[in-house]
Design a protein around this motif. Structure first.
Motif, PDB file in Angstrom:
ATOM      1  N   LYS A 303       3.452  -2.364  -1.529  1.00 13.30           N
ATOM      2  CA  LYS A 303       4.103  -3.295  -0.611  1.00 13.30           C
ATOM      3  C   LYS A 303       5.124  -4.168  -1.358  1.00 13.30           C
ATOM      4  CE  LYS A 303       0.247  -3.797   2.661  1.00 13.30           C
ATOM      5  NZ  LYS A 303      -0.729  -4.765   3.238  1.00 13.30           N
ATOM      6  N   ALA A 304       5.285  -3.938  -2.646  1.00 17.31           N
ATOM      7  CA  ALA A 304       6.186  -4.753  -3.468  1.00 17.31           C
ATOM      8  C   ALA A 304       7.626  -4.600  -2.998  1.00 17.31           C
ATOM      9  CB  ALA A 304       6.067  -4.344  -4.927  1.00 17.31           C
ATOM     10  N   ASP A 309       7.922  -7.847  -8.510  1.00 19.56           N
ATOM     11  CA  ASP A 309       6.832  -8.042  -7.560  1.00 19.56           C
ATOM     12  C   ASP A 309       5.776  -6.955  -7.726  1.00 19.56           C
ATOM     13  OD1 ASP A 309       5.420  -9.129  -5.392  1.00 19.56           O
ATOM     14  OD2 ASP A 309       6.465  -7.835  -3.952  1.00 19.56           O
ATOM     15  N   PHE A 310       6.220  -5.729  -8.016  1.00 26.25           N
ATOM     16  CA  PHE A 310       5.271  -4.641  -8.231  1.00 26.25           C
ATOM     17  C   PHE A 310       4.323  -4.969  -9.376  1.00 26.25           C
ATOM     18  CE2 PHE A 310       4.066  -0.811 -10.590  1.00 26.25           C
ATOM     19  CZ  PHE A 310       3.443  -0.077  -9.595  1.00 26.25           C
ATOM     20  N   TRP A 311       4.839  -5.480 -10.487  1.00 24.74           N
ATOM     21  CA  TRP A 311       3.992  -5.756 -11.648  1.00 24.74           C
ATOM     22  C   TRP A 311       3.163  -7.019 -11.497  1.00 24.74           C
ATOM     23  CZ3 TRP A 311       2.361  -2.416 -14.965  1.00 24.74           C
ATOM     24  CH2 TRP A 311       3.074  -1.234 -15.120  1.00 24.74           C
ATOM     25  N   TRP A 442      13.240  -1.930   3.894  1.00 23.72           N
ATOM     26  CA  TRP A 442      14.237  -1.349   2.991  1.00 23.72           C
ATOM     27  C   TRP A 442      13.915  -1.697   1.538  1.00 23.72           C
ATOM     28  CZ3 TRP A 442      17.595   2.291   2.461  1.00 23.72           C
ATOM     29  CH2 TRP A 442      18.594   2.215   1.487  1.00 23.72           C
ATOM     30  N   LYS A 443      13.558  -2.939   1.272  1.00 24.52           N
ATOM     31  CA  LYS A 443      13.224  -3.360  -0.093  1.00 24.52           C
ATOM     32  C   LYS A 443      11.981  -2.633  -0.601  1.00 24.52           C
ATOM     33  CE  LYS A 443      15.101  -8.070   0.123  1.00 24.52           C
ATOM     34  NZ  LYS A 443      14.754  -9.529   0.071  1.00 24.52           N
ATOM     35  N   ILE A 444      10.988  -2.503   0.257  1.00 24.85           N
ATOM     36  CA  ILE A 444       9.757  -1.803  -0.129  1.00 24.85           C
ATOM     37  C   ILE A 444      10.059  -0.338  -0.440  1.00 24.85           C
ATOM     38  CG2 ILE A 444       7.538  -0.940   0.744  1.00 24.85           C
ATOM     39  CD1 ILE A 444       7.255  -3.610   2.251  1.00 24.85           C
ATOM     40  N   LEU A 445      10.902   0.284   0.394  1.00 19.41           N
ATOM     41  CA  LEU A 445      11.234   1.697   0.205  1.00 19.41           C
ATOM     42  C   LEU A 445      11.970   1.915  -1.117  1.00 19.41           C
ATOM     43  CD1 LEU A 445      11.336   4.592   1.297  1.00 19.41           C
ATOM     44  CD2 LEU A 445      13.487   3.986   2.459  1.00 19.41           C
ATOM     45  N   ILE A 446      12.970   1.096  -1.394  1.00 11.88           N
ATOM     46  CA  ILE A 446      13.741   1.233  -2.644  1.00 11.88           C
ATOM     47  C   ILE A 446      12.832   1.038  -3.854  1.00 11.88           C
ATOM     48  CG2 ILE A 446      15.546   0.176  -4.060  1.00 11.88           C
ATOM     49  CD1 ILE A 446      16.625   1.896  -1.808  1.00 11.88           C
ATOM     50  N   THR A 447      11.970   0.031  -3.792  1.00 15.93           N
ATOM     51  CA  THR A 447      11.056  -0.245  -4.904  1.00 15.93           C
ATOM     52  C   THR A 447      10.083   0.916  -5.095  1.00 15.93           C
ATOM     53  OG1 THR A 447      11.178  -2.619  -4.439  1.00 15.93           O
ATOM     54  CG2 THR A 447       9.357  -1.871  -5.823  1.00 15.93           C
ATOM     55  N   LEU A 505      -1.305  -0.786   5.650  1.00 14.45           N
ATOM     56  CA  LEU A 505      -1.818  -1.587   6.766  1.00 14.45           C
ATOM     57  C   LEU A 505      -1.640  -3.071   6.459  1.00 14.45           C
ATOM     58  CD1 LEU A 505      -5.215   0.138   7.708  1.00 14.45           C
ATOM     59  CD2 LEU A 505      -3.147   0.025   9.110  1.00 14.45           C
ATOM     60  N   PRO A 506      -1.287  -3.884   7.454  1.00 16.45           N
ATOM     61  CA  PRO A 506      -1.187  -5.325   7.219  1.00 16.45           C
ATOM     62  C   PRO A 506      -2.521  -5.894   6.717  1.00 16.45           C
ATOM     63  CG  PRO A 506      -0.199  -4.731   9.326  1.00 16.45           C
ATOM     64  CD  PRO A 506      -0.917  -3.507   8.833  1.00 16.45           C
ATOM     65  N   GLN A 507      -2.450  -6.897   5.860  1.00 16.64           N
ATOM     66  CA  GLN A 507      -3.657  -7.463   5.267  1.00 16.64           C
ATOM     67  C   GLN A 507      -4.645  -7.991   6.299  1.00 16.64           C
ATOM     68  OE1 GLN A 507      -4.284  -7.060   1.979  1.00 16.64           O
ATOM     69  NE2 GLN A 507      -6.343  -7.761   2.515  1.00 16.64           N
ATOM     70  N   PRO A 508      -4.184  -8.632   7.396  1.00 12.58           N
ATOM     71  CA  PRO A 508      -5.161  -9.082   8.413  1.00 12.58           C
ATOM     72  C   PRO A 508      -6.006  -7.941   8.972  1.00 12.58           C
ATOM     73  CG  PRO A 508      -3.058 -10.172   8.759  1.00 12.58           C
ATOM     74  CD  PRO A 508      -2.825  -9.119   7.712  1.00 12.58           C
TER      75      PRO A 508
END
Length: 552
Positions: A303-304, A309-311, A442-447, A505-508
């Protein structure tokens, strides 16, 4: 009786791992005795220390001696650091602890790496000789040990970092040393996390050692839920897709189309996450059942929204360890120290040797020289280099921690570049301050794409193997047969799809699933465990499938 004999005797072919029935029989026996002794803290800690030593013996045989050596050394040095008020003596002792630990780690893990690098650099032909084995044979007057090979002890990277953190935390006056060596041994060797983490910092665990055992209903529910979740990740989302698809593609990438190779990389991202986070989930769950809390090691890493953010989400115990015990001492984001430049120079030379391509080597050296000259005449450039050098250095060393090969260093360096590129991109990006759903996806996909396609350096057996893999993707995608591949391996791709859906899945929703499990009757919990166990073992192979991070 044969199974009991297998469980409680050493066998290199049958170590105790979480996915085997033998381990759960072992844990049931351990837990039964634990229930009898847990009220007496000293007895509890001593018992778990001895059990942990036995567990490590089952995993690594005589390498248990290295674990005991590290325990004795750092317990003694920790006492000395705490008792001394002399700053010089304290500094010498903590340095001694770090040097001894890293020397042992380097001997067993990096002997071949350093020797091969030296041979490549100076065109020599030195061979690795197991000096410790020679000494052992001389002392025993027998040829018990093989002298022409050094075997890597399982988990040495993990418990070495733990013992270093103990000495350093005492030096920084964050903790007091443990009074009993049995307590310290328990901290170093606690069996759920001993061989593949998470890395447990002394400041986070030492206090728990002296506290009475309290296992609440919440701990039991969370512990059993984590264990079940970990088994699903490992046995279905990791092992199943590896055995039925990934391994055969990675063994011979040139035999498959670029599309198949690409899907294998996407599958490998799921495999390594399921494998490693599955192990730590089970370790955390087992610890909770014994009243101990281990640190969270994963936080939905795919989800980074950028490499940094990934690390912060992946192998958190290692990332934070490197930050606090390497990155900050080297100067953090304030400056590059002399040590930073020396280590970085050595690593860059090694990476260039690893590529073995004269054009790449000349290009990188020329660029480095131009940047250096530019920094001499431009203070802004110099400041940028100084503030970023330690980020890059930390990622390079983090890559080397994972494996004794330059390809791991390259992998770490690519992740470091990803962090630095985003650092500057976000200053000019028109999307950075937008927080709508589309931009986030888009950010999640690129990462995810970046992380996935740098992992070939992590998974590939050699630079030549990695090159063949990339060549297939670049030159032989063969889209016309993509549907055939999806149909031929449809069971694998359905499992992959399910794995990624549950991850994203969303955290909730995830919290709701865990809450539903926790609030269900005990009979339903048992039924859930039985059903999940049957599903996991239906997908399980009789072949031994070790956890990937055992090799580190």
């Amino acid at each position: 009786m044969n199974r009991i004999h297998d469980i409680f005797t050493f066998s290199e072919a049958f170590p105790l791992i979480f996915t085997q029935a033998n381990f759960w029989i072992f844990f049931a026996c351990v837990y039964f005795v634990f229930a009898l002794v847990y009220k007496k803290i000293a007895l509890r800690n001593s018992y778990l220390f001895l059990i942990s030593l036995f567990f490590y013996y089952k995993t690594s045989g005589l390498f248990i001696g290295i674990l005991i050596f590290s325990t004795l050394v750092d317990y003694t040095i920790g006492k000395g650091i705490y008792k001394s008020d002399n700053p010089v003596k304290r500094y010498v002792l903590v340095t001694l602890s770090v040097v001894i630990n890293l020397t042992v780690l380097c001997y067993f893990k990096y002997a071949y790496f350093f020797t091969d690098s030296f041979n490549a650099l100076f065109n020599t032909d030195y061979k690795v000789i197991n000096t410790l084995a020679q000494w052992g044979n001389t002392l025993s007057n027998q040829n018990y040990f093989t002298v022409d090979k050094i075997i890597l002890p399982v988990g040495i990277s993990f418990y070495t970092f733990q013992t270093i953190s103990y000495s350093v935390d005492i030096f920084r006056r964050k903790i007091k040393p443990l009074k009993s060596i049995l307590d310290f041994g328990f901290y170093v060797s606690f069996f759920p996390q001993l061989v593949a983490g998470p890395i447990v910092r002394a400041e986070n665990f030492v206090e728990q050692i002296g506290e009475p055992t309290k296992i609440t209903k919440s701990d039991f529910d969370s512990g059993t839920f984590m264990i079940l979740k970990g088994l699903i990740k490992k046995m279905i989302f990791a092992d199943f897709i590896a055995m039925h698809f990934l391994d055969r593609v990675f063994d011979a990438p040139e035999m498959f189309s670029g599309f198949t190779n690409m899907m294998a990389m996407i599958g490998y991202s799921l495999q390594i996450y399921g494998d490693f986070s599955g192990y730590t989930d089970i370790a955390i769950g087992l610890a909770l059942l014994m009243g101990f809390k281990l640190p969270v090691n994963f936080n939905s890493p795919y989800k980074a929204i950028n490499a940094g953010d990934f690390w912060k989400r992946w192998h958190i115990s290692l990332s934070t360890w490197l930050r606090d015990y390497l990155y900050i001492p080297l100067g953090g984001n304030r400056q590059g120290t002399a040590a930073s430049y020396i280590i970085l120079f050595i690593i860059i030379i090694g990476v260039l040797i690893a590529f073995g391509n004269i054009q790449i080597q000349i290009t990188v050296l020329v660029l480095a020289l131009l940047i250096y000259i530019w920094s001499i005449f431009n203070h802004k450039v110099k400041n940028h280099i100084n503030t970023n050098i330690n980020v890059m250095l930390t990622m390079l060393i983090g890559g080397l921690w994972h494996g004794a090969s330059w390809k791991f260093v390259i992998w770490g360096g690519l992740n470091g570049l990803g962090i630095l590129v985003y650092k500057y991109w976000r200053k000019i990006s028109p999307y950075e301050n937008l927080n709508n759903f589309g931009v986030r996806i888009w950010k999640i996909l690129i990462t995810f794409i970046f992380i996935t396609f740098t992992r070939i350096y992590f998974r590939g057996e050699s630079m030549a193997h990695i090159t063949r893999f990339y060549n297939q993707i670049a030159n032989n995608m063969d889209w016309s047969h993509a549907l055939d591949i999806l149909q031929n391996y449809q069971a694998v791709f359905w499992v992959m799809l399910l794995g990624y859906i549950t991850h994203w899945l969303p955290q909730p929703i995830k919290n709701k699933i865990e809450s539903t499990y926790a609030n269900s009757p005990m009979a339903l919990k048992v039924l859930s465990a039985v059903c999940l166990g049957i599903i996991c073992y239906q997908a399980f192979s009789s072949d031994f499938q070790p956890f990937i991070y055992f090799q580190f």
